[in-house]
Design a protein around this motif. Structure first.
Motif, PDB file in Angstrom:
ATOM      1  N   LYS A 199      31.719   6.518  34.830  1.00 43.58           N
ATOM      2  CA  LYS A 199      31.489   6.055  33.461  1.00 43.58           C
ATOM      3  C   LYS A 199      32.022   7.096  32.482  1.00 43.58           C
ATOM      4  O   LYS A 199      32.375   8.228  32.866  1.00 43.58           O
ATOM      5  CB  LYS A 199      30.015   5.787  33.216  1.00 43.58           C
ATOM      6  CG  LYS A 199      29.131   7.000  33.364  1.00 43.58           C
ATOM      7  CD  LYS A 199      27.681   6.642  33.090  1.00 43.58           C
ATOM      8  CE  LYS A 199      26.788   7.867  33.243  1.00 43.58           C
ATOM      9  NZ  LYS A 199      25.358   7.545  32.986  1.00 43.58           N
ATOM     10  N   THR A 200      32.090   6.723  31.250  1.00 45.96           N
ATOM     11  CA  THR A 200      32.555   7.538  30.105  1.00 45.96           C
ATOM     12  C   THR A 200      33.967   8.068  30.340  1.00 45.96           C
ATOM     13  O   THR A 200      34.887   7.305  30.510  1.00 45.96           O
ATOM     14  CB  THR A 200      31.562   8.673  29.792  1.00 45.96           C
ATOM     15  OG1 THR A 200      31.476   9.554  30.901  1.00 45.96           O
ATOM     16  CG2 THR A 200      30.201   8.079  29.474  1.00 45.96           C
ATOM     17  N   LYS A 201      34.130   9.395  30.335  1.00 44.10           N
ATOM     18  CA  LYS A 201      35.474   9.967  30.400  1.00 44.10           C
ATOM     19  C   LYS A 201      35.536  11.052  31.457  1.00 44.10           C
ATOM     20  O   LYS A 201      34.627  11.855  31.603  1.00 44.10           O
ATOM     21  CB  LYS A 201      35.857  10.552  29.035  1.00 44.10           C
ATOM     22  CG  LYS A 201      37.200  11.253  29.008  1.00 44.10           C
ATOM     23  CD  LYS A 201      37.455  11.878  27.647  1.00 44.10           C
ATOM     24  CE  LYS A 201      38.757  12.684  27.648  1.00 44.10           C
ATOM     25  NZ  LYS A 201      39.010  13.329  26.329  1.00 44.10           N
ATOM     26  N   VAL A 202      36.654  11.033  32.189  1.00 44.84           N
ATOM     27  CA  VAL A 202      36.935  12.070  33.171  1.00 44.84           C
ATOM     28  C   VAL A 202      38.326  12.605  32.890  1.00 44.84           C
ATOM     29  O   VAL A 202      39.243  11.832  32.600  1.00 44.84           O
ATOM     30  CB  VAL A 202      36.864  11.514  34.611  1.00 44.84           C
ATOM     31  CG1 VAL A 202      37.177  12.605  35.619  1.00 44.84           C
ATOM     32  CG2 VAL A 202      35.500  10.902  34.889  1.00 44.84           C
ATOM     33  N   THR A 203      38.484  13.895  32.984  1.00 46.10           N
ATOM     34  CA  THR A 203      39.793  14.506  32.750  1.00 46.10           C
ATOM     35  C   THR A 203      40.078  15.533  33.835  1.00 46.10           C
ATOM     36  O   THR A 203      39.199  16.288  34.224  1.00 46.10           O
ATOM     37  CB  THR A 203      39.841  15.193  31.374  1.00 46.10           C
ATOM     38  OG1 THR A 203      39.649  14.205  30.354  1.00 46.10           O
ATOM     39  CG2 THR A 203      41.186  15.866  31.149  1.00 46.10           C
ATOM     40  N   PHE A 226      46.113  10.192  45.363  1.00 54.05           N
ATOM     41  CA  PHE A 226      44.962  10.158  44.468  1.00 54.05           C
ATOM     42  C   PHE A 226      45.289  10.860  43.147  1.00 54.05           C
ATOM     43  O   PHE A 226      45.850  11.956  43.116  1.00 54.05           O
ATOM     44  CB  PHE A 226      43.776  10.841  45.145  1.00 54.05           C
ATOM     45  CG  PHE A 226      42.593  11.062  44.246  1.00 54.05           C
ATOM     46  CD1 PHE A 226      42.381  12.300  43.655  1.00 54.05           C
ATOM     47  CD2 PHE A 226      41.691  10.051  44.023  1.00 54.05           C
ATOM     48  CE1 PHE A 226      41.292  12.523  42.844  1.00 54.05           C
ATOM     49  CE2 PHE A 226      40.588  10.256  43.213  1.00 54.05           C
ATOM     50  CZ  PHE A 226      40.390  11.502  42.612  1.00 54.05           C
ATOM     51  N   ILE A 227      44.930  10.206  42.026  1.00 57.60           N
ATOM     52  CA  ILE A 227      45.109  10.829  40.709  1.00 57.60           C
ATOM     53  C   ILE A 227      43.780  11.248  40.119  1.00 57.60           C
ATOM     54  O   ILE A 227      43.578  12.405  39.767  1.00 57.60           O
ATOM     55  CB  ILE A 227      45.784   9.866  39.710  1.00 57.60           C
ATOM     56  CG1 ILE A 227      47.147   9.398  40.198  1.00 57.60           C
ATOM     57  CG2 ILE A 227      45.922  10.547  38.347  1.00 57.60           C
ATOM     58  CD1 ILE A 227      47.762   8.355  39.273  1.00 57.60           C
ATOM     59  N   SER A 248      45.080   7.433  31.265  1.00 62.33           N
ATOM     60  CA  SER A 248      45.917   8.011  30.224  1.00 62.33           C
ATOM     61  C   SER A 248      46.726   9.161  30.802  1.00 62.33           C
ATOM     62  O   SER A 248      46.165  10.111  31.366  1.00 62.33           O
ATOM     63  CB  SER A 248      45.056   8.501  29.061  1.00 62.33           C
ATOM     64  OG  SER A 248      45.863   9.055  28.042  1.00 62.33           O
ATOM     65  N   LEU A 249      48.047   9.078  30.675  1.00 61.57           N
ATOM     66  CA  LEU A 249      48.961  10.123  31.134  1.00 61.57           C
ATOM     67  C   LEU A 249      49.577  10.775  29.901  1.00 61.57           C
ATOM     68  O   LEU A 249      50.333  10.138  29.172  1.00 61.57           O
ATOM     69  CB  LEU A 249      50.062   9.521  32.008  1.00 61.57           C
ATOM     70  CG  LEU A 249      49.599   8.717  33.220  1.00 61.57           C
ATOM     71  CD1 LEU A 249      50.792   8.035  33.888  1.00 61.57           C
ATOM     72  CD2 LEU A 249      48.895   9.623  34.213  1.00 61.57           C
TER      73      LEU A 249
END
Lengths: 111, 114
Positions: free
Chosen positions: A52-56, A46-47, A74-75
């Motif tokens: 929705k929107t953005k998760v970091t 799992f990464i 995005s990496l």
């Protein structure tokens, strides 16, 4: 069925940012988008996951537009050890149990 | 905490033989899954279970059987091995349905049918 479409392969160089986009036009209202990484001879890992929107998190960011029909993993600043296959998954909507892995994207990071 | 443990890691079978692939998890997860992965391909779901005593078919169930007598164990049975079943088999588990809970995978069982 909430199938996904990803590029078959991508090349990058160490230190670059890599963006892998996944299309999922038939995503259901309750489905989450989940990305896994798989190294040769290992099970997927799992990464990141988002709705929705953005998760970091500490390893990646996930961008999801308002219509949720696509997502971008995005990496940042990849290294040789990020060479792997990356899978985008979306739940089938039947109690969240049926998932389609698809072929994934083979990322090759070069020195 | 071992996570998901699969045994054996490697096995060679003759056509028509039978065997059981073992999978056990120590995370008290309700959901467990079996996938197969052919060379260069993605994973395909064979069977899954939402709890002890409950199993259901996935995308490619033909030629396989499963049982779930306990929360921890989810064995996969091949009754009459065929060359088309040569693959790498992965077991996974998650706390709830995998739609919004990450799956934890084992290291796989590499099976060759000759």
């Amino acid at each position: 069925l909430a199938k996904t479409t990803q590029p078959i392969s991508m090349d990058s160089y160490e230190g670059q940012e890599v963006n892998i986009t996944c299309s999922h036009n038939n995503i259901a209202t309750n489905d989450y988008i989940t990305w896994y990484q798989q190294f040769p001879s290992q099970g997927p890992r799992f990464i990141i996951q988002g709705y929705k929107t953005k998760v970091t998190n500490e390893v990646a960011s996930l961008f999801i537009p308002a219509d949720r029909k696509s997502s971008t993993l995005s990496l940042p600043r990849v290294s040789l050890s990020d060479t792997a296959v990356y899978y985008c998954l979306v739940g089938e909507g039947r109690a969240g149990n049926m998932l389609t892995f698809g072929g994934g994207t083979r990322l090759m990071v070069k020195p | 905490n071992a996570g998901v443990t699969q045994t054996p890691k490697f096995r060679i079978l003759k056509i028509g033989q039978s065997m059981t692939l073992q999978c056990t998890q120590d995370m008290n997860h309700n959901y467990m899954y079996w996938y197969r992965q052919d060379p260069g391909m993605g994973l395909k779901l064979i069977y899954y279970s939402v709890g002890a005593g409950i199993t259901d078919k996935g995308e490619v169930p033909n030629g396989y059987n499963v049982s779930r007598s306990t929360t921890e164990d989810f064995p996969l049975r091949l009754e009459l091995a065929a060359p088309s079943q040569t693959s790498v088999y992965f077991c996974a588990s998650s706390f709830e349905g995998a739609n919004n809970q990450p799956q934890h995978f084992g290291d796989g069982t590499r099976l060759s049918i000759l």
